[in-house]
Write a protein that holds these residues in place. Sequence first.
Motif, PDB file in Angstrom:
ATOM      1  N   LEU A 160      27.769  55.314  54.489  1.00 37.42           N
ATOM      2  CA  LEU A 160      26.933  54.863  53.395  1.00 37.42           C
ATOM      3  C   LEU A 160      25.664  54.224  53.945  1.00 37.42           C
ATOM      4  O   LEU A 160      25.737  53.338  54.808  1.00 37.42           O
ATOM      5  CB  LEU A 160      27.667  53.844  52.518  1.00 37.42           C
ATOM      6  N   THR A 161      24.507  54.659  53.454  1.00 38.75           N
ATOM      7  CA  THR A 161      23.232  54.086  53.857  1.00 38.75           C
ATOM      8  C   THR A 161      22.324  53.943  52.650  1.00 38.75           C
ATOM      9  O   THR A 161      22.477  54.660  51.660  1.00 38.75           O
ATOM     10  CB  THR A 161      22.511  54.948  54.921  1.00 38.75           C
ATOM     11  N   VAL A 162      21.383  53.030  52.739  1.00 37.99           N
ATOM     12  CA  VAL A 162      20.351  52.919  51.719  1.00 37.99           C
ATOM     13  C   VAL A 162      19.274  53.955  52.032  1.00 37.99           C
ATOM     14  O   VAL A 162      18.784  54.035  53.154  1.00 37.99           O
ATOM     15  CB  VAL A 162      19.735  51.504  51.708  1.00 37.99           C
ATOM     16  N   GLN A 163      18.900  54.742  51.030  1.00 39.34           N
ATOM     17  CA  GLN A 163      17.878  55.776  51.227  1.00 39.34           C
ATOM     18  C   GLN A 163      16.947  55.839  50.033  1.00 39.34           C
ATOM     19  O   GLN A 163      17.362  55.637  48.886  1.00 39.34           O
ATOM     20  CB  GLN A 163      18.521  57.157  51.441  1.00 39.34           C
ATOM     21  N   ASP A 164      15.679  56.117  50.322  1.00 37.99           N
ATOM     22  CA  ASP A 164      14.710  56.442  49.292  1.00 37.99           C
ATOM     23  C   ASP A 164      13.984  57.710  49.736  1.00 37.99           C
ATOM     24  O   ASP A 164      14.569  58.536  50.439  1.00 37.99           O
ATOM     25  CB  ASP A 164      13.774  55.264  49.007  1.00 37.99           C
ATOM     26  N   MET A 165      12.736  57.873  49.392  1.00 40.90           N
ATOM     27  CA  MET A 165      12.012  59.098  49.757  1.00 40.90           C
ATOM     28  C   MET A 165      11.389  59.024  51.154  1.00 40.90           C
ATOM     29  O   MET A 165      10.659  59.930  51.562  1.00 40.90           O
ATOM     30  CB  MET A 165      10.951  59.420  48.710  1.00 40.90           C
ATOM     31  N   GLY A 166      11.660  57.964  51.895  1.00 40.34           N
ATOM     32  CA  GLY A 166      11.284  57.913  53.300  1.00 40.34           C
ATOM     33  C   GLY A 166       9.909  57.323  53.566  1.00 40.34           C
ATOM     34  O   GLY A 166       9.286  56.716  52.696  1.00 40.34           O
ATOM     35  N   ARG A 167       9.458  57.526  54.814  1.00 38.62           N
ATOM     36  CA  ARG A 167       8.202  56.937  55.300  1.00 38.62           C
ATOM     37  C   ARG A 167       7.258  58.034  55.793  1.00 38.62           C
ATOM     38  O   ARG A 167       7.114  58.240  56.997  1.00 38.62           O
ATOM     39  CB  ARG A 167       8.495  55.964  56.445  1.00 38.62           C
ATOM     40  N   PRO A 168       6.605  58.736  54.916  1.00 38.74           N
ATOM     41  CA  PRO A 168       5.649  59.760  55.371  1.00 38.74           C
ATOM     42  C   PRO A 168       4.418  59.104  55.978  1.00 38.74           C
ATOM     43  O   PRO A 168       4.079  57.957  55.679  1.00 38.74           O
ATOM     44  CB  PRO A 168       5.299  60.510  54.082  1.00 38.74           C
ATOM     45  N   GLY A 169       3.759  59.865  56.854  1.00 35.44           N
ATOM     46  CA  GLY A 169       2.475  59.412  57.357  1.00 35.44           C
ATOM     47  C   GLY A 169       2.502  58.634  58.650  1.00 35.44           C
ATOM     48  O   GLY A 169       1.489  58.048  59.041  1.00 35.44           O
TER      49      GLY A 169
END
Length: 338
Positions: A13-22
């Motif tokens: 289990l991990t916390v995830q969102d749409m990430g770190r682009p750029g």
Amino acid sequence: MTALTVKRADGILTVQDMGRPGHLAQGLSRGGAMDRRALLEAAALLGARAPLAAIEMAGAGGQFSVDAPTRIALTGAPMSATLDGEALRWNATHLLQPGQLLQIRGARSGVYGYLTAAGGITSEPWLDSRATHLSIGIGTPLAAGDALPCGDDPAPERPAHGLAPESRFDGGTIRVVDGPHTALFDADVLEAFYATAFTRGPRGNRQGVQLAAEARFTTDHAKGLASDLIGPGDLQMTGDGVPYVLMAECQTVGGYPRIGTVLPADLPIVAQAAPGAMLRPRRVSLDEALAAARPEEAELRDLAGRCAPLVRDPATIHDLLSYQLVSGVTAGDDLDRG
């Protein structure tokens, strides 16, 4: 503020969102959810304007509770879920009350399931993201006892909603567009590659997924190949000709030849393919690839338009007689209560 507590962790289990682009220039890959569409589905179901940070559950879920009433969305790989023992529908929202126990078991198909609270996880962001990035040590897997801060539910009165699931959890066809190294492979190697029905191999994680087959796909032009920029979707060949699809936490540069790149729209199919699931590559032109590309904001709007209020099956409502189903009709115990 609401606390979402992990009572037991059965999968990774991990916390995830749409990430770190750029941040490729700093050596940091985007990361974020393996199945980005699942976060878009959760946002649509919850009526959110943008994807929310959620719990990504690899393989299985666990047990969870909250300290304030909040809606949750269950999306991604379908898993068996119950609330105080009552079965819950997947790809839908549900109201979770303090004192209730949410239990999520193993995936029935696919790999990654998602638990999203209506207020989103509001842990401290780093580089504008709350995503755990295991390969470089940003955050750690969740464990029993972890209490995650979440925003308050912005619309607790919103009725439960459901969304018809997509068939992306048992493998399928993945579209591949040529890349800078495609011409390094002989025509017969390319023909053989696109004629092969691969299975999702035993090796795979958030960095990459192995495509398994008896055949090998090599090129004599790989020696001395300079390392250059790579990213999620790139189909990279190891020295012995085994293909890997690079995923959310892949490295930022690499020197292995890349036979092509899986279209972003099809990466969820790769992410959700369990070991042994069949994956068939299909070569597409650049024009086809560009035509298939859609902003995730547009996808979210389309998904929101497909959501519908959840109709409960009366056979599964244990307290059915407590509802006033027809005006003026009650359970019949009014005088007793008076």
